[in-house]
Design an enzyme around this catalytic site. Structure first.
Site, PDB file in Angstrom:
ATOM      1  N   CYS A   1       0.840  -1.198   0.000  1.00  0.00           N
ATOM      2  CA  CYS A   1       0.000   0.000   0.000  1.00  0.00           C
ATOM      3  C   CYS A   1       0.879   1.254   0.000  1.00  0.00           C
ATOM      4  CB  CYS A   1      -0.890  -0.032   1.244  1.00  0.00           C
ATOM      5  SG  CYS A   1      -1.678   1.520   1.638  1.00  0.00           S
TER       6      CYS A   1
ATOM      7  N   CYS B   1       0.235   3.786   2.726  1.00  0.00           N
ATOM      8  CA  CYS B   1       0.688   3.314   4.049  1.00  0.00           C
ATOM      9  C   CYS B   1       2.174   3.643   4.243  1.00  0.00           C
ATOM     10  CB  CYS B   1       0.467   1.809   4.191  1.00  0.00           C
ATOM     11  SG  CYS B   1      -1.266   1.323   4.077  1.00  0.00           S
TER      12      CYS B   1
END
Length: 123
Positions: A43, A46
């Site tokens: 991600c 993230c």
């Protein structure tokens, strides 16, 4: 001694065990895409949010618990029936929340140091 408890878990079951273990304490949970062998998450948001959230921990209250939870691989995360979505109503990563309370930062909000600081320092 640390001002707060830092717990690292992977998956829904480990998350629930950590919450159970620290019942009665103020718990903050950070949900992120799982990392590969090189320590990189699938991600990209993230990856960007993590340093901001971890830096924000300097504002966390004494005796609180911070649970860093890797939600699993991308295909599991994308399944609308995964336990995080179904049971915790976590619909995006990264998500930072105060467990059992309405305070929650989702996706790009986790990149804003002022918001991260606010969630950690709110009573």
């Amino acid at each position: 001694m640390a001002r707060y408890v830092d717990v690292r878990v992977s998956g829904f079951q480990e998350f629930n065990q950590a919450v159970e273990q620290h019942k009665g304490k103020t718990i903050f949970a950070y949900f992120t895409g799982s990392k590969d062998a090189e320590g990189k998450s699938w991600c990209p948001d993230c990856e960007l949010a993590e340093p901001v959230v971890l830096d924000g921990l300097k504002h966390i209250g004494e005796g609180c618990v911070f649970i860093y939870c890797q939600v699993g691989e991308r295909p599991y995360w994308k399944d609308p029936n995964n336990d995080f979505r179904k049971q915790l109503k976590v619909t995006a990563v990264p998500t930072l929340l105060k467990y059992g309370k309405p305070q929650k930062l989702v996706e790009s909000e986790c990149l804003q140091a002022s918001l991260v600081e606010m969630i950690f320092s709110e009573e």
